[in-house]
Design a protein around this motif. Structure first.
Motif, PDB file in Angstrom:
ATOM      1  N   SER A 198      51.931  76.368  37.333  1.00 24.20           N
ATOM      2  CA  SER A 198      52.660  75.261  37.948  1.00 24.20           C
ATOM      3  C   SER A 198      51.708  74.123  38.193  1.00 24.20           C
ATOM      4  CB  SER A 198      53.329  75.693  39.263  1.00 24.20           C
ATOM      5  OG  SER A 198      52.338  75.955  40.248  1.00 24.20           O
ATOM      6  N   PHE A 217      52.003  72.509  41.180  1.00 31.68           N
ATOM      7  CA  PHE A 217      52.226  72.259  42.602  1.00 31.68           C
ATOM      8  C   PHE A 217      50.909  71.951  43.292  1.00 31.68           C
ATOM      9  CE2 PHE A 217      56.221  75.130  42.715  1.00 31.68           C
ATOM     10  CZ  PHE A 217      56.903  74.146  42.061  1.00 31.68           C
ATOM     11  N   VAL A 253      57.984  68.611  45.370  1.00 32.41           N
ATOM     12  CA  VAL A 253      58.146  69.347  44.124  1.00 32.41           C
ATOM     13  C   VAL A 253      58.538  68.373  43.011  1.00 32.41           C
ATOM     14  CG1 VAL A 253      59.409  71.190  42.968  1.00 32.41           C
ATOM     15  CG2 VAL A 253      58.826  71.404  45.387  1.00 32.41           C
ATOM     16  N   THR A 282      61.069  73.956  36.020  1.00 32.08           N
ATOM     17  CA  THR A 282      60.495  74.246  37.343  1.00 32.08           C
ATOM     18  C   THR A 282      58.979  74.270  37.366  1.00 32.08           C
ATOM     19  OG1 THR A 282      60.505  76.639  36.965  1.00 32.08           O
ATOM     20  CG2 THR A 282      62.525  75.642  37.819  1.00 32.08           C
ATOM     21  N   LEU A 285      64.024  74.769  45.340  1.00 30.63           N
ATOM     22  CA  LEU A 285      62.563  74.699  45.313  1.00 30.63           C
ATOM     23  C   LEU A 285      62.047  73.600  46.230  1.00 30.63           C
ATOM     24  CD1 LEU A 285      61.889  75.264  41.512  1.00 30.63           C
ATOM     25  CD2 LEU A 285      61.632  76.897  43.381  1.00 30.63           C
ATOM     26  N   ASP A 292      59.446  73.938  49.569  1.00 30.76           N
ATOM     27  CA  ASP A 292      58.250  73.197  49.183  1.00 30.76           C
ATOM     28  C   ASP A 292      57.021  73.655  49.963  1.00 30.76           C
ATOM     29  OD1 ASP A 292      56.612  71.316  48.022  1.00 30.76           O
ATOM     30  OD2 ASP A 292      57.157  69.737  49.442  1.00 30.76           O
ATOM     31  N   LYS A 331      55.691  76.899  48.341  1.00 30.57           N
ATOM     32  CA  LYS A 331      55.742  76.934  46.885  1.00 30.57           C
ATOM     33  C   LYS A 331      54.579  77.695  46.268  1.00 30.57           C
ATOM     34  CE  LYS A 331      53.738  72.261  46.730  1.00 30.57           C
ATOM     35  NZ  LYS A 331      53.961  71.945  48.152  1.00 30.57           N
TER      36      LYS A 331
END
Length: 737
Positions: A6, A8, A14, A479, A695, A699, A702
């Motif tokens: 990801s 993140f 997100v 995602t 999502l 957050d 995550k």
């Protein structure tokens, strides 16, 4: 802890950087692989419709006539030799196409063949029958006139008529279709014959009209030319203008007098020169050779010859006898007489030259007077000559126009009697032996192509416009989280697995009863991802969540816990959904106490735990008689923290089935007590927007999401999606216990 793929960052919202709506070749192949039933259905429907039309449509037969358009045939009588005159204008050929399909031509064929009584063109098609019946039923129909019927027949025939040019040639193809082959050939030939007759008639009429107009115009021009010539002659008579073969008489006289004056001036100059010369030599010794030779007179020449003879004798005798001798003296006297004779002759010549000079001067003066008189007369008549030239120019113009129109009139009169056409028929229509429509093969091909186009378009639109997730690529693209696997659908009931499968076992125990199934193997992959996360940090408490209810997270949680327990690990499964208690109804429907009671005594929670006799899974149910209004506060309470702390000491895995993220806030409230999150998304049902919103709600946690599991995938569709893996991909799976 295992870090998912990801982008993140803690404290940042997100984001979903991948655009899964971009259509690449690989994605297109995947779409075809997934949606081939839809494509096949659309193609089949198209082929069925086309085949039904081909079998029920009225057959048509087409007959064709070939016509050559060649304007050079009409140039036989033309005298033009220009090379460009033999070229045919392409626009002329296209004009003939319009003439062949004109209403007037078709109307003439309708009249000659009496087609207004032909049922094929009068009754029309099925749609016309329906419209006519509706109009008649409403009482709106009016009696049809003959002109109206004829217009209908012409319009119907025009639909069946096709005229086109063959490539870049001068050949036109006239095609006519009809339900009867004989009628198609007969009408096609009638149209071509009527066209030929019409061309000749049009040419005859146009030539006739041109001849009549040329005749009237020629008469007008003839009269105008005669009037112009008469005006010229009248003007000449009024102004005393006489013409000769070389021009006007006054101009001819002026030219002749001028020429004579030039000659007279030359003669005067010549006479003056002779007179001056004779005067110049008069005082010189006329016996000298230079003088006598210049005079060029026979008398003087003869006298000089005598003088020279005497001079020679005188010189001889003087030498012999002396100058005083009588003979010498006589010779000298004789020589003197000759000198006087020469001089007298010179004077006579001088008088003659002077007379010639005077005559020349007199003639020159006379011619100068005549010239001045003629010049004066010419100046006074200049205005009349200008007007005369204008009249003569007008007369010449009228005469030229008259001659040209007269010639054209003669040519038009000749052309009127010659039946020459710019077109000729090179191939007549024959009775067709097979129908031209419907063409079953062509229709089937068109139906196949159309079905493929619409089917592919529908498949692409369904894929690109859909708001659900079906493949791991889509999940990871939307995602930026790892997709841990796709679980096939194991039962179609709508109560999240509360019913039983074909073997009589609960869906919550499906992985136990089908240990070698794809469902069980995918859950093992999920457990492996959790184990990899445990390598980096302590990960004991794993929450199973989803965006919305009925996505199958409860079944996933139960089966995942059973598999973990079968491996020999101490595993606890907690029903954390205090709203529906679905997991409790599946595994312990008769429980009296559970999570709420355990939170009252965190260190004594074992009294409320139930153990599965097959997998040895410990299950803590939730028993709530009435729905709690503070379930989120209860799950986030210190008592829950104490309970989980005590449970960590006894269990390797603690799976918590939490309520969905979007309807309630329980998952967000208890997130700080959870070590890892398994996110369940229903295959082909949960919308992307719901996943994004969920999502965003999580957050803060995550970095705890291990991955996403696609649940309840249609096995047949899933097989099509994964066909690129080969037919042996599923050999390791055994769906029966």
């Amino acid at each position: 802890m295992y870090q998912p793929r990801s982008n993140f960052e803690p404290g940042q919202p997100v984001t979903f950087p991948f655009n899964t709506a971009v259509l690449t070749f690989e994605r297109a192949v995947d779409i075809v692989r997934r949606q081939w039933p839809l494509i096949a259905t659309v193609v089949g429907c198209f082929l069925a419709l086309v085949l039904a039309y081909a079998l029920t449509a009225t057959p048509y037969y087409t007959a064709s006539v070939s016509i050559l358009v060649d304007t050079r045939q009409a140039q036989i009588l033309s005298k033009s030799t220009d090379a460009n005159s033999t070229l045919i204008d392409p626009g002329f050929v296209e004009s003939q196409v319009e003439i062949l399909s004109s209403d007037d031509l078709i109307r003439s064929v309708v009249d000659s063949m009496n087609l207004t009584s032909d049922r094929e063109y009068v009754e029309g098609d099925l749609l016309s029958h329906v419209i006519g019946a509706v109009v008649s039923a409403l009482g709106l129909a009016e009696p049809e006139s003959k002109d109206f019927v004829k217009r209908m027949v012409v319009a119907a025939m025009k639909k069946n008529l096709k005229v086109e040019r063959v490539g870049v040639t001068y050949v036109l193809t006239l095609s006519f279709k009809s339900t009867e082959p004989e009628k198609a050939a007969r009408i096609a030939n009638a149209l071509s014959d009527q066209y030929m007759v019409g061309v000749l008639e049009a040419k005859y009429q146009s030539t006739k009209r041109a001849s009549e107009w040329l005749q009237r115009r020629s008469a007008e021009l003839q009269q105008q030319a005669m009037d112009a010539d008469r005006a010229v002659q009248t003007f000449k008579a009024q102004n005393n203008i006489v013409g000769t073969s070389k021009g006007l008489m006054s101009e001819q006289q002026l030219s002749d007098v001028n020429t004579q004056l030039i000659q007279a001036r030359a003669a005067t100059a010549e006479a003056k020169a002779r007179l001056d010369r004779i005067n110049a030599v008069t005082d010189q010794d006329l016996a000298q050779p230079t003088v006598t030779d210049a005079l060029n007179n026979t008398v003087i020449t003869r006298l000089r010859a005598q003088y020279l003879d005497l001079a020679a004798q005188y010189s001889d005798w003087s030498n012999k006898y002396g100058k005083d001798h009588q003979a010498a003296i006589n010779l000298a006297s004789r020589m003197q007489e000759l000198r006087r004779a020469i001089k007298d002759e010179v004077r006579r010549i001088a008088d003659a030259y002077k007379s010639d000079y005077e005559i020349a001067r007199s003639r020159e003066s006379s011619l100068e007077g005549d010239l001045n008189k003629l010049v004066g007369e010419s100046g006074s008549a200049s205005q009349a000559q200008v007007k005369l030239r204008n009249l003569e120019s007008a007369a010449d113009t009228y005469r030229t126009l008259y001659n040209n129109f007269l010639q054209q009139l003669q040519e038009a009169t000749q052309n009127q009697s010659f039946p020459i056409s710019e077109a000729r028929i090179i191939s007549t229509a024959q009775k067709p032996d097979k129908k031209s429509w419907p063409r079953t093969g062509l229709l089937l091909l068109g139906g196949l192509v159309g079905g493929l186009c619409f089917g592919l378009g529908g498949a692409v639109a369904k894929e690109l416009l859909t708001e659900v997730l079906r493949t791991p690529v889509e999940v990871e693209g939307e995602t930026a989280l790892q997709c841990l696997g796709t679980l096939p659908e194991i039962n179609s009931d709508g109560l999240d697995g509360s019913a039983s499968d074909a073997l009589g076992g609960s869906l919550a125990r499906y992985a136990l009863e089908h240990p070698f199934s794809r469902f069980a193997e995918t859950l093992r992959n999920v457990k492996t991802a959790v184990d990899l996360a445990r390598l980096s940090r302590e990960t004991n408490v794993i929450a199973i969540v989803s965006s919305l209810p009925k996505e199958g997270k409860t079944t996933v949680a139960a089966n995942l816990a059973h598999l973990a327990s079968l491996t020999g690990h101490r595993t606890l499964l907690i029903d954390g959904d205090l709203h529906t208690q679905a997991l409790t109804r599946k595994l312990a429907p008769h429980a009296k106490t559970g999570l709420v009671e355990a939170l009252a005594e965190p260190n004594q929670f074992e009294r409320h735990v139930q153990v599965d006799r097959h997998s040895k899974l410990n299950f803590l149910p939730s028993v709530v008689q009435t729905r709690l209004v503070n379930s989120a506060d209860l799950l986030a309470s210190p008592a829950m923290a104490d309970f989980l702390k005590a449970a960590r000491k006894q269990y390797d895995y603690i799976f918590v089935d939490l309520a969905p993220v979007l309807p309630v806030t329980d998952a967000k409230a208890v997130g700080h007590l959870i070590d890892a999150i398994i996110y369940v998304v229903e295959w082909g049902k949960t919308r992307r927007a719901a996943v994004h919103e969920s999502l965003t709600e999580l957050d803060v946690f995550k970095n705890k999401i291990v991955g996403i599991v696609l649940n309840r995938a249609n096995p047949k569709t899933l097989k099509r999606i994964e066909s690129y893996k080969g037919r042996h991909y599923s050999d390791y799976y055994i769906e029966q216990s």
